[in-house]
Design a protein around this motif. Structure first.
Motif, PDB file in Angstrom:
ATOM      1  N   ILE A  78      -2.582   2.247  -4.490  1.00 53.32           N
ATOM      2  CA  ILE A  78      -1.955   3.566  -4.525  1.00 53.32           C
ATOM      3  C   ILE A  78      -2.965   4.607  -4.085  1.00 53.32           C
ATOM      4  CG2 ILE A  78      -0.856   5.294  -5.997  1.00 53.32           C
ATOM      5  CD1 ILE A  78      -0.113   2.945  -7.896  1.00 53.32           C
ATOM      6  N   ALA A  79      -2.590   5.403  -3.086  1.00 51.74           N
ATOM      7  CA  ALA A  79      -3.396   6.533  -2.651  1.00 51.74           C
ATOM      8  C   ALA A  79      -2.599   7.794  -2.960  1.00 51.74           C
ATOM      9  CB  ALA A  79      -3.689   6.448  -1.161  1.00 51.74           C
ATOM     10  N   ALA A  80      -3.198   8.730  -3.683  1.00 47.48           N
ATOM     11  CA  ALA A  80      -2.490   9.950  -4.063  1.00 47.48           C
ATOM     12  C   ALA A  80      -3.466  11.107  -4.149  1.00 47.48           C
ATOM     13  CB  ALA A  80      -1.781   9.760  -5.402  1.00 47.48           C
ATOM     14  N   LEU A  81      -2.899  12.301  -4.189  1.00 48.57           N
ATOM     15  CA  LEU A  81      -3.716  13.494  -4.351  1.00 48.57           C
ATOM     16  C   LEU A  81      -4.405  13.462  -5.714  1.00 48.57           C
ATOM     17  CD1 LEU A  81      -4.484  16.078  -2.876  1.00 48.57           C
ATOM     18  CD2 LEU A  81      -2.547  17.198  -3.960  1.00 48.57           C
ATOM     19  N   LYS A  82      -3.639  13.110  -6.759  1.00 48.64           N
ATOM     20  CA  LYS A  82      -4.221  12.962  -8.092  1.00 48.64           C
ATOM     21  C   LYS A  82      -3.297  12.109  -8.951  1.00 48.64           C
ATOM     22  CE  LYS A  82      -2.361  17.359  -9.711  1.00 48.64           C
ATOM     23  NZ  LYS A  82      -2.655  18.626 -10.338  1.00 48.64           N
ATOM     24  N   ALA A  83      -3.807  11.700 -10.109  1.00 50.28           N
ATOM     25  CA  ALA A  83      -3.022  10.907 -11.055  1.00 50.28           C
ATOM     26  C   ALA A  83      -3.385  11.352 -12.469  1.00 50.28           C
ATOM     27  CB  ALA A  83      -3.308   9.421 -10.889  1.00 50.28           C
ATOM     28  N   ILE A 103       0.870  -1.167   0.000  1.00 53.44           N
ATOM     29  CA  ILE A 103       0.000   0.000   0.000  1.00 53.44           C
ATOM     30  C   ILE A 103       0.911   1.223   0.000  1.00 53.44           C
ATOM     31  CG2 ILE A 103      -1.797   1.244   1.234  1.00 53.44           C
ATOM     32  CD1 ILE A 103      -2.476  -1.463   2.624  1.00 53.44           C
ATOM     33  N   VAL A 104       0.681   2.139  -0.927  1.00 47.94           N
ATOM     34  CA  VAL A 104       1.569   3.286  -1.125  1.00 47.94           C
ATOM     35  C   VAL A 104       0.771   4.581  -1.069  1.00 47.94           C
ATOM     36  CG1 VAL A 104       3.165   4.372  -2.739  1.00 47.94           C
ATOM     37  CG2 VAL A 104       3.036   1.903  -2.633  1.00 47.94           C
ATOM     38  N   ILE A 105       1.323   5.585  -0.365  1.00 50.56           N
ATOM     39  CA  ILE A 105       0.739   6.918  -0.368  1.00 50.56           C
ATOM     40  C   ILE A 105       1.699   7.850  -1.105  1.00 50.56           C
ATOM     41  CG2 ILE A 105       0.007   8.897   1.011  1.00 50.56           C
ATOM     42  CD1 ILE A 105      -0.784   7.032   3.212  1.00 50.56           C
ATOM     43  N   ILE A 106       1.163   8.598  -2.046  1.00 53.12           N
ATOM     44  CA  ILE A 106       1.932   9.602  -2.785  1.00 53.12           C
ATOM     45  C   ILE A 106       1.328  10.962  -2.434  1.00 53.12           C
ATOM     46  CG2 ILE A 106       2.751  10.375  -5.038  1.00 53.12           C
ATOM     47  CD1 ILE A 106       3.453   7.436  -4.518  1.00 53.12           C
ATOM     48  N   PRO A 107       2.028  11.799  -1.661  1.00 54.44           N
ATOM     49  CA  PRO A 107       1.479  13.126  -1.341  1.00 54.44           C
ATOM     50  C   PRO A 107       1.684  14.094  -2.502  1.00 54.44           C
ATOM     51  CG  PRO A 107       3.511  12.766  -0.144  1.00 54.44           C
ATOM     52  CD  PRO A 107       3.242  11.517  -0.928  1.00 54.44           C
ATOM     53  N   LYS A 143      -4.271  -4.316 -12.693  1.00 52.15           N
ATOM     54  CA  LYS A 143      -5.174  -4.826 -11.652  1.00 52.15           C
ATOM     55  C   LYS A 143      -4.846  -4.247 -10.282  1.00 52.15           C
ATOM     56  CE  LYS A 143      -6.436  -8.972 -14.077  1.00 52.15           C
ATOM     57  NZ  LYS A 143      -5.546  -9.611 -14.988  1.00 52.15           N
ATOM     58  N   SER A 144      -4.209  -3.085 -10.259  1.00 48.55           N
ATOM     59  CA  SER A 144      -3.936  -2.371  -9.018  1.00 48.55           C
ATOM     60  C   SER A 144      -5.105  -1.441  -8.720  1.00 48.55           C
ATOM     61  CB  SER A 144      -2.648  -1.555  -9.142  1.00 48.55           C
ATOM     62  OG  SER A 144      -1.543  -2.400  -9.313  1.00 48.55           O
ATOM     63  N   THR A 145      -5.074  -0.824  -7.548  1.00 45.45           N
ATOM     64  CA  THR A 145      -6.150   0.047  -7.118  1.00 45.45           C
ATOM     65  C   THR A 145      -5.624   1.457  -6.911  1.00 45.45           C
ATOM     66  OG1 THR A 145      -7.096  -1.832  -5.936  1.00 45.45           O
ATOM     67  CG2 THR A 145      -7.976   0.331  -5.405  1.00 45.45           C
ATOM     68  N   SER A 189       0.671  -0.506   9.156  1.00 44.97           N
ATOM     69  CA  SER A 189       1.972  -1.174   9.190  1.00 44.97           C
ATOM     70  C   SER A 189       2.448  -1.586   7.790  1.00 44.97           C
ATOM     71  CB  SER A 189       1.917  -2.398  10.102  1.00 44.97           C
ATOM     72  OG  SER A 189       0.971  -3.324   9.609  1.00 44.97           O
ATOM     73  N   LYS A 190       1.527  -1.754   6.837  1.00 47.87           N
ATOM     74  CA  LYS A 190       1.886  -2.148   5.474  1.00 47.87           C
ATOM     75  C   LYS A 190       1.958  -0.956   4.524  1.00 47.87           C
ATOM     76  CE  LYS A 190      -0.105  -6.774   5.574  1.00 47.87           C
ATOM     77  NZ  LYS A 190      -1.068  -7.672   4.921  1.00 47.87           N
ATOM     78  N   THR A 191       1.731   0.243   5.052  1.00 50.45           N
ATOM     79  CA  THR A 191       1.659   1.438   4.228  1.00 50.45           C
ATOM     80  C   THR A 191       2.985   2.170   4.220  1.00 50.45           C
ATOM     81  OG1 THR A 191      -0.670   1.670   4.826  1.00 50.45           O
ATOM     82  CG2 THR A 191       0.379   3.577   3.857  1.00 50.45           C
TER      83      THR A 191
END
Length: 121
Positions: free
Chosen positions: A81-86, A62-66, A98-100, A115-117
């Motif tokens: 993937i969690a991000a502000l925008k893509a 699990i990845v966060i991109i600020p 097949k990612s989210t 813990s996995k982020t």
């Protein structure tokens, strides 16, 4: 000394306030770090290519991109993937692997496994 600039978009300002509030309530420093990265001006915000995400993650991470996810490269495994925008192309490539992809706001509400982020800047 030049005046420090920050986000002018009210949605981003609201997200930063929510992240700071969540950080103080849960004592999880991940949210505070993401809020601090988002407080930068738009030019100083992170832009990460899919190739970098592919290189620094493994299956199921699990990845966060600020900041912004850009389309250069490909994803060879499934990640969240969690991000502000893509960019549009990045969103398409994420779906094809097949990612989210989630916005940071949606990611906060999904009660993620911290813990996995990891944060990629």
């Amino acid at each position: 000394m030049p005046k420090r600039t920050g986000p002018t978009d009210p949605n981003v300002k609201d997200l930063i306030n929510q992240l700071k509030k969540l950080s103080s309530e849960t004592k999880i420093t991940l949210w505070k770090t993401v809020a601090e990265k988002l407080e930068n001006s738009r030019r100083q915000r992170t832009s990460v290519n899919l190739s970098k995400i592919n290189r620094y993650t493994k299956e199921g991470d699990i990845v966060i991109i600020p900041g912004t996810v850009l389309s250069s490269g490909d994803l060879e495994h499934t990640v969240t993937i969690a991000a502000l925008k893509a960019s549009e192309m990045a969103t398409e490539k994420i779906k094809n692997s097949k990612s989210t992809f989630l916005s940071i706001k949606d990611f906060m509400g999904s009660k993620p496994e911290i813990s996995k982020t990891r944060i990629i800047v």
